[in-house]
Design an enzyme around this catalytic site. Structure first.
Site, short mmCIF file in Angstrom:
data_model
loop_
_atom_site.label_atom_id
_atom_site.label_comp_id
_atom_site.label_asym_id
_atom_site.label_seq_id
_atom_site.Cartn_x
_atom_site.Cartn_y
_atom_site.Cartn_z
N ASN A 95 0.88 -1.17 0.00
CA ASN A 95 0.00 0.00 0.00
C ASN A 95 0.91 1.22 0.00
OD1 ASN A 95 -1.77 2.06 0.49
ND2 ASN A 95 -2.35 1.40 2.55
N TRP A 96 1.01 1.85 -1.15
CA TRP A 96 1.94 2.99 -1.29
C TRP A 96 1.42 4.25 -0.60
CZ3 TRP A 96 3.69 2.92 -7.19
CH2 TRP A 96 4.32 1.69 -7.45
N LYS A 97 0.15 4.24 -0.23
CA LYS A 97 -0.48 5.43 0.38
C LYS A 97 -0.28 6.65 -0.54
CE LYS A 97 -0.04 3.17 4.80
NZ LYS A 97 0.03 3.26 6.25
N HIS A 116 -9.35 1.24 5.07
CA HIS A 116 -8.07 1.43 5.77
C HIS A 116 -8.29 2.39 6.94
CE1 HIS A 116 -3.96 2.52 6.67
NE2 HIS A 116 -3.58 1.45 5.99
N GLU A 142 -6.67 4.80 7.91
CA GLU A 142 -6.45 6.21 7.55
C GLU A 142 -7.68 6.79 6.85
OE1 GLU A 142 -2.71 5.48 5.58
OE2 GLU A 142 -1.85 4.94 7.51
N GLU A 191 -5.06 -4.72 10.65
CA GLU A 191 -4.04 -3.70 10.83
C GLU A 191 -4.26 -2.99 12.16
OE1 GLU A 191 -2.23 -2.57 6.75
OE2 GLU A 191 -3.78 -1.12 7.26
N GLY A 199 2.86 2.44 10.67
CA GLY A 199 3.80 3.54 10.49
C GLY A 199 4.54 3.93 11.75
N SER A 207 3.80 -2.01 10.23
CA SER A 207 5.25 -2.07 10.42
C SER A 207 5.85 -3.42 10.07
CB SER A 207 5.64 -1.66 11.86
OG SER A 207 5.25 -0.30 12.08
N GLY A 265 3.11 -0.97 4.17
CA GLY A 265 3.20 0.44 3.82
C GLY A 265 4.63 0.83 3.49
N GLY A 266 5.34 1.36 4.48
CA GLY A 266 6.67 1.91 4.28
C GLY A 266 7.63 0.99 3.55
P1 13P Z 1 3.35 0.50 7.54
O1 13P Z 1 3.85 -0.81 6.95
O2 13P Z 1 4.06 1.69 7.01
O3 13P Z 1 3.26 0.42 9.03
O4 13P Z 1 1.84 0.65 7.00
C1 13P Z 1 0.96 -0.40 7.16
C2 13P Z 1 -0.30 -0.07 6.44
O5 13P Z 1 -1.05 0.79 6.86
C3 13P Z 1 -0.60 -0.80 5.21
O6 13P Z 1 -1.87 -0.56 4.75
#
Ligand code: 13P
Length: 252
Positions: free
Chosen positions: A11-13, A99, A101, A169, A175, A215, A236-237
């Site tokens: 997930n590149w956000k 998600h 977010e 999640e 994050g 994470s 994510g990251g």
């Molecule tokens: P991180 O891997 O950056 O913690 O993000 C997880 C996430 O929200 C994937 O959708």
């Protein structure tokens, strides 16, 4: 006996412009083509602005592309939104919905998430339905109850192992660099699967994939992905670097 094939999803956000998004997607598709093939499916979910570019660039490869959200309606007066049909038209096979977010930034309720997941499925996409507790909820001992409630409220009526993936999640792990312990992840994943069995029946629940997100990195992926009820990761990251994303896929 599990027949679930793991899914490693990035997930590149809201990250990436044309040049770096293209390089990242091509980089992943290239290592995937070079083999040896990992024992998992791989997916990238770029920001909406890059979906067309990425989907064109990786067309014909084994790398799937997905959206990060979709609207519940198929078309109409919804300025700034993206329909599931439009994502499918660009070459997407998946859409993330709900998600944390989105739930926070856009006040999405379980009912909204369910409507979006239903729309994704109607457009032929696999809906990746996200759920997870906050730190306050975990500290209050409400983790399993919160996840069960979000699952019940967000799961589409026509959910099957083919058109639905659940992503657990924990909000406190997203994050933050703070990852769920294997025991914490397995406990919630098992509870989610038990709840799925109560809703869908034991057979479908045993085949439906449940991803862990929060994470996940190359150095913690192996033990998380080895857990009996963890069927992949939503990353994510670490999905923003070809080497890290690939290392996670290889530990699947
Ligand atoms: P991180 O891997 O950056 O913690 O993000 C997880 C996430 O929200 C994937 O959708």
């Amino acid at each position: 006996m599990t027949t679930r094939r793991k899914l490693i999803a990035g997930n590149w956000k809201m990250n990436g412009l044309k040049a770096d998004g293209l390089a990242l997607a091509k980089g992943v598709a290239e290592v995937l083509a070079a083999g040896p093939a990992p024992a998992c499916d791989m997916l990238v979910c770029p920001p909406t602005t890059l979906v067309a570019l990425v989907a064109d660039a990786v067309a014909g490869s084994k790398l799937a592309v997905g959206g990060q959200d979709c609207h519940a309606k198929t078309s109409g007066a919804h300025t700034g939104d993206t329909s599931a049909a439009a994502l499918a038209d660009l070459g997407c096979g998946y859409a993330i919905v709900g998600h944390s977010e989105r739930r926070t930034d856009h006040a999405e309720t379980d009912a909204v998430v369910k409507a979006k997941a239903t729309a994704a499925q109607a457009a032929g996409l696999v809906a990746i339905v996200c759920i997870g507790e906050t730190l306050a909820q975990r500290d209050a001992g409400q983790t399993l109850e919160v996840n069960r409630r979000q699952l019940r409220g967000s799961l589409p009526d026509a959910a099957t192992p083919e058109n639905t993936v659940i992503a657990y999640e924990p909000v406190w792990a997203i994050g933050t660099g703070r990852v769920a312990t294997p025991a914490q992840a397995q406990e919630v994943h098992a509870a989610i699967r038990a709840e799925l069995a109560a809703i869908l029946g034991a057979g479908p629940a045993a085949r439906l994939r449940i991803l862990y997100g929060g994470s996940m990195k190359p150095d913690n992926a192996r033990e998380l992905l080895a857990l009996p009820d963890v069927d992949g990761g939503l990353i994510g990251g670490a999905a923003l670097k070809v080497a890290d994303f690939w290392a996670i896929a290889q530990s699947a």
